[in-house]
Structures are given as C-alpha cells and as structure tokens.
Design a protein around this motif. Sequence first.
Motif, PDB file in Angstrom:
ATOM      1  N   ASN A 111       0.832  -1.212   0.000  1.00 36.60           N
ATOM      2  CA  ASN A 111       0.000   0.000   0.000  1.00 36.60           C
ATOM      3  C   ASN A 111       0.864   1.259   0.000  1.00 36.60           C
ATOM      4  O   ASN A 111       0.399   2.326  -0.405  1.00 36.60           O
ATOM      5  N   VAL A 119      -6.175  10.302   3.044  1.00 33.80           N
ATOM      6  CA  VAL A 119      -7.255   9.533   3.645  1.00 33.80           C
ATOM      7  C   VAL A 119      -8.575  10.159   3.169  1.00 33.80           C
ATOM      8  O   VAL A 119      -8.702  11.386   3.171  1.00 33.80           O
ATOM      9  N   ARG A 175      -5.962   2.707  11.545  1.00 33.61           N
ATOM     10  CA  ARG A 175      -5.494   2.710  10.158  1.00 33.61           C
ATOM     11  C   ARG A 175      -5.602   1.316   9.534  1.00 33.61           C
ATOM     12  O   ARG A 175      -6.004   1.164   8.380  1.00 33.61           O
ATOM     13  N   HIS A 178      -8.610   0.006   7.550  1.00 33.01           N
ATOM     14  CA  HIS A 178      -8.823   0.386   6.140  1.00 33.01           C
ATOM     15  C   HIS A 178      -8.044  -0.494   5.156  1.00 33.01           C
ATOM     16  O   HIS A 178      -8.275  -0.410   3.950  1.00 33.01           O
ATOM     17  N   TYR A 215      -9.991   1.478   2.154  1.00 30.48           N
ATOM     18  CA  TYR A 215      -9.626   2.619   1.308  1.00 30.48           C
ATOM     19  C   TYR A 215      -9.923   2.324  -0.164  1.00 30.48           C
ATOM     20  O   TYR A 215     -10.148   3.215  -0.956  1.00 30.48           O
ATOM     21  N   GLU A 251      -5.085   7.484  13.137  1.00 35.14           N
ATOM     22  CA  GLU A 251      -5.517   8.055  11.853  1.00 35.14           C
ATOM     23  C   GLU A 251      -4.570   9.193  11.466  1.00 35.14           C
ATOM     24  O   GLU A 251      -4.215  10.025  12.296  1.00 35.14           O
ATOM     25  N   TYR A 254      -2.569  10.850   5.518  1.00 31.56           N
ATOM     26  CA  TYR A 254      -2.268  10.095   4.301  1.00 31.56           C
ATOM     27  C   TYR A 254      -2.493   8.598   4.500  1.00 31.56           C
ATOM     28  O   TYR A 254      -2.313   8.069   5.600  1.00 31.56           O
ATOM     29  N   GLN A 255      -2.851   7.920   3.406  1.00 32.44           N
ATOM     30  CA  GLN A 255      -3.229   6.516   3.510  1.00 32.44           C
ATOM     31  C   GLN A 255      -2.100   5.613   3.991  1.00 32.44           C
ATOM     32  O   GLN A 255      -2.336   4.595   4.634  1.00 32.44           O
TER      33      GLN A 255
END
Length: 260
Positions: A111, A119, A175, A178, A215, A251, A254-255
């Motif tokens: 990822n 996000v 996180r 997701h 996500y 959280e 950014y992802q």
Amino acid sequence: MVMKRKLLITGAAGVIGGAVTAGLRTLERYDITAADVRPDEARGIASLDVTDAQRMEELTTGVDTVLHFAWAKDQDDFLGKVLPINVTGAYHLYEAARRNGVKRIIFASSNHATGFYKVGEKIEATDPYRPDSFYGLSKCYIELLGQLYADKHGISSINIRIGNFPGDDRPHSDRAAHIWISARDMVQLAERCIEADENIPFLCLYGTSANTDNYYDIGYLKELIGYDPQDDAARLMDEAERRHQPIKHDETAYQGGVTK
Ligand SMILES: NC(=O)C1=CN([C@@H]2O[C@H](COP(=O)(O)OP(=O)(O)OC[C@H]3O[C@@H](n4cnc5c(N)ncnc54)[C@H](O)[C@@H]3O)[C@@H](O)[C@H]2O)C=CC1
Ligand SMILES: O=C(O)[C@H]1OC(=O)[C@H](O)[C@@H](O)[C@@H]1O
C-alpha cells in the motif's frame, strides 16, 4: 497422472510467506519449493539469498509461478537494504525467470506505493503512483520491472499491493481497519493470482480483506480473478473492544500512515 503446477515461494520463513506456504500446501494441488535466507529444514524451507543470481537461477528452473515475498526489512535504508538487496533481488528474480521460462511472477507490493494519497480519497489500482517512502518507491520500481518483463518477455506479472498483515492475524489500529488482510484471505488471494487467466499480462491490485472501511474498492476482483474475501477488520475490532484489547488510534492525513 496430473502434473502439479510448480511454484517457488520466496521469503517462506516470513510472516506472509509462511502463512501462504502453509495455506497452499494444505491444498495439495501444487508442487512447492519454499525458500528463504533463513532456511528451515523442519518447515521444508530451502536456502535462498535473493542477491545470489546463481541460486535464483537454480531455484527457478522448471518453475511455472513464483510468489515473491522475500524482503530485507529496515524499509528506508535505501543504500544498505532497499537497493542492494530488495531491488537487486527482484532484478535477479526476473532475469532468472526470463531465462528459465517462468510464466508468472506474483510480487508482494505494498500500500505504500500509493501511500501519499489522502485519507478519504477513493483510489483505483490504475491511479498514478504516490510512494510515501523509499520503501514505497522501491515497490513502484519493482512493479514496473514486472511491466517491463511482461511487455518485453511475456512474463505475466501480478503485483499485490498488500495492506496490513500482522503476524497474529488481527487488526491493531484504526489505520489497519482500512487496509487489513487476514491470513485466510491472503492465502485465497495468492491462490487466485496463481490461477488467474494466463492471458493477463500485467496486473496491480490491492490486497485487503472485505473491510467495511476499506480505502480501496476491491469488489471487481471477484469477477476478474474470483477473489471473494471472507473477513472484515471492523468485526474483529468490535470483538477486540469487547475483550478490552488495545487498539491504536493512529488516523493520519495520508493513507500510508505517514506525516510529512
Ligand atoms: N506484513 C505486512 O503488513 C506487509 C508486507 N508487505 C510485503 O510482503 C512481503 C513479506 O512481508 P512480511 O512477511 O511481513 O515480512 P517478513 O520480514 O516476515 O518476511 C520476509 C522474509 O524475507 C526473508 N529475506 C530477507 N532477506 C532475504 C534475502 N536476501 N533473500 C531471501 N530471503 C530474504 C526474511 O528472512 C523473511 O523470512 C514483503 O515484501 C513486504 O514488503 C507489503 C505490505 C504489507
Ligand atoms: O502499512 C502497513 O501497515 C504495512 O505495510 C507494509 O508494506 C509493511 O511491510 C508492513 O510492515 C506494514 O505494517
């Protein structure tokens, strides 16, 4: 006698490689060579250092499909690990595969190849790279190595951008909810990638469970390769809450979980 498809699994002593090797072995459908820089006779794991081109050549002889999980951690040591071990190792793998007529390489990407998307943004596996680290950048490079060998040499290359796969098979953080993937879903996904249509030349996909808060939209993978994930991080997190197991509240903007 039905010939079994011959697999090489690298990084087989590791968290994901170990789970996938065990899961695929129970299917009894494949002829599996498992290898790692940490060989283990009791677990049927042969010795392989990915930087050893000759050994790579030996181990890919007669192999149909390679699942490449070997990776020297210490993700952002670009000069010490990323380039000399992980990128070089992937090069040796693709070169050996080309010489030995390997049909497909399935690579454990991450990822973090797109970790700098915000996000809240819904992204597709075909969207531009947004690496969030040298680690993520090396995954982009190796994915594209796959594209080169697919285009130039006809090796089918599938890059699984794995989300979060901790050793104890449960999500530990907000996180992770997701991007988490369970062990049984990872095994199913690996098997689906092995069995996917041989005419798929190149494919990148996100590897997660069927998480409520994913996500990524991975629903299309059911039709494309038959991936039908069974687990959902949200369910396990509710359970963890009931059992008072700690969940990290992490959280970020950014992802990839990074900050600038
Ligand atoms: N665990 C996770 O949440 C995620 C993992 N990934 C990727 O999946 C792959 C596997 O990850 P994990 O199982 O978590 O890591 P791990 O560290 O548990 O497994 C990696 C294995 O590679 C082996 N290895 C290291 N250097 C080697 C070398 N020079 N030659 C041969 N083998 C070598 C190690 O001994 C280890 O057994 C990696 O490429 C990682 O980047 C991607 C996204 C998420
Ligand atoms: O983003 C994550 O959670 C995971 O992503 C990765 O690519 C790493 O290999 C793994 O150690 C992380 O835990």
